[in-house]
Design a protein around this motif. Structure first.
Motif, PDB file in Angstrom:
ATOM      1  N   UNK A   5       0.373  -1.543  -0.358  1.00  0.00           N
ATOM      2  CA  UNK A   5      -0.251   0.231   0.123  1.00  0.00           C
ATOM      3  C   UNK A   5       0.912   1.351   0.043  1.00  0.00           C
ATOM      4  N   UNK A   6       2.083   1.006  -0.495  1.00  0.00           N
ATOM      5  CA  UNK A   6       2.822   2.232  -0.369  1.00  0.00           C
ATOM      6  C   UNK A   6       3.214   3.295  -2.301  1.00  0.00           C
ATOM      7  N   UNK A   7       3.128   4.454  -2.418  1.00  0.00           N
ATOM      8  CA  UNK A   7       3.673   4.979  -3.512  1.00  0.00           C
ATOM      9  C   UNK A   7       5.730   4.659  -3.467  1.00  0.00           C
ATOM     10  N   UNK A   8       6.358   3.887  -4.309  1.00  0.00           N
ATOM     11  CA  UNK A   8       7.872   3.792  -4.750  1.00  0.00           C
ATOM     12  C   UNK A   8       7.852   5.047  -5.674  1.00  0.00           C
ATOM     13  N   UNK A   9       9.114   5.925  -5.719  1.00  0.00           N
ATOM     14  CA  UNK A   9       9.504   6.798  -6.137  1.00  0.00           C
ATOM     15  C   UNK A   9      10.456   6.743  -5.963  1.00  0.00           C
ATOM     16  N   UNK A  10      12.131   6.470  -7.336  1.00  0.00           N
ATOM     17  CA  UNK A  10      13.027   6.020  -7.179  1.00  0.00           C
ATOM     18  C   UNK A  10      14.215   7.074  -6.815  1.00  0.00           C
ATOM     19  N   UNK A  11      14.065   8.436  -6.424  1.00  0.00           N
ATOM     20  CA  UNK A  11      15.066   9.273  -6.546  1.00  0.00           C
ATOM     21  C   UNK A  11      14.765   9.714  -4.995  1.00  0.00           C
ATOM     22  N   UNK A  12      13.165   9.119  -4.091  1.00  0.00           N
ATOM     23  CA  UNK A  12      13.796   9.478  -3.288  1.00  0.00           C
ATOM     24  C   UNK A  12      14.718   8.172  -1.901  1.00  0.00           C
ATOM     25  N   UNK A  13      16.090   8.730  -1.036  1.00  0.00           N
ATOM     26  CA  UNK A  13      16.710   8.266  -1.013  1.00  0.00           C
ATOM     27  C   UNK A  13      15.960   6.478  -0.254  1.00  0.00           C
ATOM     28  N   UNK A  14      15.452   6.764   0.186  1.00  0.00           N
ATOM     29  CA  UNK A  14      14.259   5.879   1.277  1.00  0.00           C
ATOM     30  C   UNK A  14      14.210   4.572   0.157  1.00  0.00           C
ATOM     31  N   UNK A  15      14.013   4.659  -0.448  1.00  0.00           N
ATOM     32  CA  UNK A  15      13.056   3.770  -1.795  1.00  0.00           C
ATOM     33  C   UNK A  15      13.670   3.574  -2.952  1.00  0.00           C
ATOM     34  N   UNK A  16      15.420   4.874  -3.260  1.00  0.00           N
ATOM     35  CA  UNK A  16      16.138   4.171  -3.928  1.00  0.00           C
ATOM     36  C   UNK A  16      16.795   3.286  -3.222  1.00  0.00           C
ATOM     37  N   UNK A  17      17.432   3.043  -2.528  1.00  0.00           N
ATOM     38  CA  UNK A  17      18.099   2.453  -1.460  1.00  0.00           C
ATOM     39  C   UNK A  17      17.470   1.054  -1.103  1.00  0.00           C
ATOM     40  N   UNK A  18      15.992   0.863  -1.573  1.00  0.00           N
ATOM     41  CA  UNK A  18      14.997  -0.250  -1.348  1.00  0.00           C
ATOM     42  C   UNK A  18      15.518  -0.843  -2.282  1.00  0.00           C
ATOM     43  N   UNK A  19      15.371  -0.195  -2.920  1.00  0.00           N
ATOM     44  CA  UNK A  19      15.690  -1.118  -4.457  1.00  0.00           C
ATOM     45  C   UNK A  19      16.823  -1.354  -4.719  1.00  0.00           C
ATOM     46  N   UNK A  20      17.860  -0.747  -4.693  1.00  0.00           N
ATOM     47  CA  UNK A  20      19.354  -1.429  -4.545  1.00  0.00           C
ATOM     48  C   UNK A  20      19.477  -2.937  -3.971  1.00  0.00           C
ATOM     49  N   UNK A  21      18.503  -2.890  -2.575  1.00  0.00           N
ATOM     50  CA  UNK A  21      18.587  -3.696  -1.799  1.00  0.00           C
ATOM     51  C   UNK A  21      18.415  -5.194  -2.608  1.00  0.00           C
ATOM     52  N   UNK A  22      16.987  -4.778  -3.296  1.00  0.00           N
ATOM     53  CA  UNK A  22      16.543  -5.692  -4.161  1.00  0.00           C
ATOM     54  C   UNK A  22      17.373  -6.728  -4.877  1.00  0.00           C
ATOM     55  N   UNK A  23      17.946  -5.530  -5.549  1.00  0.00           N
ATOM     56  CA  UNK A  23      18.673  -6.262  -6.945  1.00  0.00           C
ATOM     57  C   UNK A  23      19.854  -6.756  -6.808  1.00  0.00           C
ATOM     58  N   UNK A  24      20.423  -6.140  -5.441  1.00  0.00           N
ATOM     59  CA  UNK A  24      22.378  -5.994  -5.637  1.00  0.00           C
ATOM     60  C   UNK A  24      22.419  -7.014  -5.699  1.00  0.00           C
ATOM     61  N   UNK A  25      23.756  -7.507  -5.839  1.00  0.00           N
ATOM     62  CA  UNK A  25      24.115  -8.671  -5.095  1.00  0.00           C
ATOM     63  C   UNK A  25      25.783  -8.906  -4.891  1.00  0.00           C
ATOM     64  N   UNK A  26      25.687  -7.969  -4.650  1.00  0.00           N
ATOM     65  CA  UNK A  26      27.937  -7.452  -4.849  1.00  0.00           C
ATOM     66  C   UNK A  26      28.409  -7.665  -5.176  1.00  0.00           C
ATOM     67  N   UNK A  27      28.077  -7.959  -6.063  1.00  0.00           N
ATOM     68  CA  UNK A  27      29.053  -8.016  -7.703  1.00  0.00           C
ATOM     69  C   UNK A  27      28.554  -6.658  -8.789  1.00  0.00           C
ATOM     70  N   UNK A  28      28.060  -5.606  -8.206  1.00  0.00           N
ATOM     71  CA  UNK A  28      27.852  -4.231  -9.428  1.00  0.00           C
ATOM     72  C   UNK A  28      29.133  -4.119 -10.774  1.00  0.00           C
TER      73      UNK A  28
END
Length: 658
Positions: free
Chosen positions: A226-249
Motif C-alpha cells: 500500500x505504498x508509492x515508490x519513487x526511485x529518487x527518494x533516498x529511502x526508496x532507491x536504497x530499498x530497490x538497490x537492496x532488492x537487486x544487488x548481489x554485491x558484484x555490481x
C-alpha cells in the motif's frame, strides 16, 4: 632548453598574472569596504602576497581540521575560512588598518566574488586553466598513489542525451571534444535501445547492477504494501538497490559512484541517491567534499557562476514567451534555482570529485551529469539552452582528459546516456485535462489518490545534492506522499508512460475484471486522441495491447485490426512482453500518442521534453566507446550494456582491456 626550464618559463607569467589579479581585486575591495584601509597601493600588493602565502600554508590544515570536526565544521569553515585567512594576512601586513573582524568578513566575500568574476572574463574559453587547477589541487593524492600501467576507466553518463542528437551536435561543432575523439578514430559512436521504461532509475539499475527488471517505472505503486515508490527518494532507491544487488555490481572492485541513482556496489559512493541516507556511509562524503567547499576555485566560484546561470535562465524563458515558442511550459521559480544548482554547482562538484579520484588512481569511476536532462525537460531537448548544457559537459570531458594525463594510471573514457528525450506539448496543454482527471472521470471515483505531479524527480536531485554537501537527508526526502489507505484508484505518470492501479483490489487485474468494475475506463482511454495504446492482461490471451482501431496479442503475436504498436518501432512488442512480466506493473499501462510527422509525444507530466515510455528519441540513447573495444552484438536494454561494460573492465573473458 630542457622541459624544466620551459615549464618554468610558462609558469612565471601565470604566477605574475595571478599576483596582479589579486593585487587589483584586493585594492578594489579595500577601496569599497569601510573599516579596511591601506596606506598605499604597495601596501595592498604586499597584503596580496602575504594572503597567498597564508592561504597556501593554512588552507590544507583547515581542510584536515574541519573534516575531522564533521559537517557542521565544514559548513562553518566555508563561511569563515576565507575571512579568517584574509584577517590574518591583513593583520600582519604593515600599513593595513582594520576596524575589527566583521569588516574583513564582508570584505572576504566581496573579494571572493570579484576574483571569480574577473577569472571568468580572463579565462573564458581557456579550458586548460581548470584542468591545471584540479591537477595542482590533487597533486598530493597523485604522489600517494601507486603508479600502474593498467588502464582505469571513466564512465561519463550524459543524462537524457539521444544518439541522433549527439550525432547532429558533433556534426555542427557543438561538441568539439567528442568530435575530436570521433574524427581521430580513438572512439566510436553507437546507439543502444532503452527498453520500457526509458527512465534513469531503470537504465541505471541495468547499467550498474544488471537489474533493470526491478524498476517498472520512475514511480510505481505496490499494492501489497500500500505504498508509492519513487526511485529518487533516498529511502526508496536504497530499498530497490537492496532488492537487486548481489554485491558484484559494475563498481564493486574499488570503483567510485558519483551522482547516480544507484551505487553499483561501489565502496566509494558520493552524491548517490541510494546511499545519501546513510550516515557515515560509503565514501565518507565530508572527506571528499571539504576540499571543494574551501577551495577558492570551488564552491564560491561556482556560486557566482550559478547566479549568472539563473539570470541567463530568466532571459531565455522570457525570450521563449515573447517569441511564442511552442511547445513550452512555465519555468517556475523552483526550476530556475534548480537549473543554477545542476548546471553549475553540481557539474563543478561532480568534476572535482571525479578528478580527485582519477588522481587517486581509482580503477573505475561512473558519474551521471544531469544538467542537460534537467534543462531539456523544461526547455526542449534541442533548444539552444539545452545544447549549451551539452557544450558544458563536453568541456568537462576536455578537462578530465587533461587531468588523466597527470594521473597515476592511464584512463580510457566511455560516454553514454541512459535514455533520450522526446519533445511535445503536455497532455494537459493539448487536451485541457490531465491523465489523472481523465481516469477520474471515466471511473467516476471522486476520492482517487493521484500521484502524477512529477515534482519528485527534480526535488530528488536537489535533495541528494543537499545531502551530499551537508551529510543529512532533508526533512521529507526520506519518505514522500503516500496514497491514502482508502484510495480506490492510483494513477502514476513517468513522462509519457502512465500506470493505473485499482488499489482496492489485490493482485494484477484482468481486462474482464476492470470492465466489470469500471465499464467506461478502457473504452474511454483507447478512444482518446492523446492515448497511443493501453496494455492490460486478459484471462484467455494473456497480455494484450489495445489501440483505437485494433489490438495486439503479445503472447501469440496476433493482431486484430490496426496494430497499435505499429508506429512505435521494431522493439515495441518485445519491450511490452518484458514489461508485463515485471513486478508491480499497473493494472493498466498507458502510453501517450506519438505524432510521426512532428516526432512529438504528449507527456502526462508538465514537461516539454520527456521520457519513460515509447515514441521518438527517448528510446535511443548513445554509447561512445574506445574504438578498440568491440561490441558483442546488438545492445538491447541496459542489462546488455552492463554486460558489455563488465567485459571491457575485464570481469568477463569475452573481452579484456588492451
Amino acid at each position: 632548453m630542457d622541459n624544466g626550464d620551459a615549464s618554468g618559463e610558462r609558469r612565471l607569467p601565470r604566477v605574475l598574472g595571478i599576483v596582479a589579479l589579486d593585487w587589483a581585486v584586493l585594492g578594489v575591495t579595500v577601496w569599497l569596504v569601510p573599516g579596511v584601509t591601506a596606506d598605499s597601493g604597495w601596501t595592498v600588493l604586499l597584503a596580496a602576497l602575504v594572503l597567498g602565502v597564508v592561504a597556501a600554508v593554512l588552507r590544507p590544515l583547515l581542510v584536515r581540521l574541519l573534516t575531522w570536526v564533521g559537517w557542521a565544521g565544514v559548513a562553518l569553515g566555508w563561511l569563515l575560512s576565507q575571512a579568517l585567512l584574509l584577517y590574518l594576512a591583513l593583520s600582519v601586513t604593515p600599513g593595513m588598518h582594520l576596524d575589527g573582524f566583521w569588516p574583513v568578513f564582508w570584505a572576504s566575500w566581496l573579494y571572493g566574488t570579484l576574483v571569480s568574476v574577473v577569472l571568468w572574463f580572463v579565462t573564458a574559453g581557456d579550458l586548460s586553466v581548470l584542468a591545471r587547477h584540479l591537477t595542482r589541487l590533487n597533486r598530493r593524492h597523485r604522489r600517494a598513489a601507486a603508479p600502474t600501467a593498467v588502464p582505469g576507466v571513466v564512465v561519463v553518463q550524459v543524462d537524457g542525451l539521444s544518439a541522433p542528437l549527439t550525432g547532429w551536435a558533433v556534426r555542427c561543432g557543438n561538441l568539439p571534444t567528442l568530435g575530436r575523439w570521433l574524427r581521430s578514430g580513438s572512439h566510436t559512436l553507437d546507439e543502444w535501445h532503452a527498453q520500457l521504461p526509458a527512465t534513469t532509475p531503470a537504465s541505471q539499475a541495468g547499467l550498474l547492477h544488471g537489474g533493470s527488471d526491478h524498476v517498472p517505472a520512475f514511480r510505481w505503486y505496490e499494492k501489497e504494501a500500500g505504498r508509492l515508490v519513487v526511485t529518487n527518494r533516498p529511502h526508496d532507491s536504497a530499498m530497490v538497490e537492496a532488492r537487486m544487488s548481489d554485491g558484484r555490481g559494475l563498481l564493486a572492485d574499488g570503483g567510485v559512484s558519483v551522482s547516480n541513482v544507484f551505487s553499483g556496489d561501489a565502496p566509494t559512493s558520493l552524491l548517490t541517491m541510494s546511499t545519501a541516507g546513510r550516515r557515515g556511509g560509503p565514501g565518507r562524503p565530508a572527506r571528499y567534499l571539504t576540499t571543494y567547499l574551501l577551495d577558492p576555485f570551488g564552491l564560491t566560484h561556482a556560486l557566482v557562476l550559478t547566479v549568472g546561470e539563473i539570470v541567463k535562465e530568466l532571459h531565455q524563458a522570457r525570450r521563449q514567451r515573447l517569441r511564442d515558442v511552442e511547445p513550452r511550459i512555465p519555468r517556475t521559480a523552483a526550476y530556475v534555482m534548480l537549473r543554477g544548482a545542476t548546471n553549475v554547482l553540481l557539474r563543478h562538484l561532480n568534476l572535482s570529485i571525479v578528478a580527485e579520484h582519477m588522481m587517486r588512481g581509482a580503477p573505475v569511476v561512473f558519474c551521471d551529469f544531469v544538467d542537460y536532462d534537467e534543462i531539456a525537460h523544461h526547455a526542449g531537448p534541442a533548444r539552444p539552452e539545452s545544447l549549451a548544457a551539452l557544450e558544458g559537459i563536453d568541456n568537462v570531458l576536455f578537462t578530465l582528459e587533461r587531468v588523466a594525463a597527470a594521473a597515476p594510471r592511464p584512463y580510457r573514457f566511455v560516454v553514454l546516456s541512459d535514455h533520450g528525450q522526446s519533445q511535445g506539448p503536455t497532455f494537459l496543454q493539448r487536451y485541457g485535462t490531465g491523465l489523472e482527471d481523465l481516469v477520474r472521470r471515466l471511473t467516476a471515483v471522486h476520492d482517487s489518490d493521484v500521484v502524477a505531479t512529477g515534482a519528485e524527480e527534480h526535488r530528488g536531485r536537489a535533495d541528494t545534492l543537499r545531502a551530499g554537501i551537508t551529510g543529512r537527508v532533508p526533512a521529507g526526502a526520506e519518505t514522500g506522499p503516500e496514497p491514502a489507505p482508502a484510495a480506490r484508484v492510483v494513477v502514476v505518470a513517468s513522462g509519457n508512460l502512465g500506470m493505473v492501479y485499482l488499489a482496492d483490489r489485490p493482485g494484477r487485474l484482468t481486462m474482464e475484471e476492470i470492465d466489470e468494475a469500471h465499464p467506461r475506463l478502457l473504452k474511454g482511454l483507447t478512444g482518446h486522441a492523446g492515448i497511443g495504446w493501453v496494455m492490460v492482461r486478459t484471462r484467455a490471451h494473456g497480455p494484450v495491447v489495445l489501440g483505437p482501431e485494433g489490438r495486439h496479442y503479445l503472447t501469440g503475436g496476433g493482431v486484430e485490426g490496426v496494430d497499435p504498436l505499429g508506429p512505435f518501432g521494431p522493439y515495441a512488442a518485445d519491450d511490452l512482453r518484458r514489461h508485463d512480466g515485471l513486478a508491480h506493473v499497473g493494472d493498466l499501462v498507458i502510453n501517450s500518442a506519438w505524432d510521426a510527422t512532428t516526432d512529438e509525444v504528449t507527456a502526462f507530466e508538465e514537461l516539454t521534453g520527456s521520457h519513460g515510455g515509447l515514441g521518438g528519441w527517448q528510446n535511443r540513447p548513445v554509447l561512445i566507446r574506445p574504438t578498440d573495444w568491440p561490441v558483442d552484438g546488438t545492445l538491447v536494454g541496459a542489462d546488455a550494456v552492463h554486460r558489455q561494460l563488465l567485459a571491457w573492465l575485464g570481469r568477463e573473458t569475452a573481452v579484456s582491456l588492451p
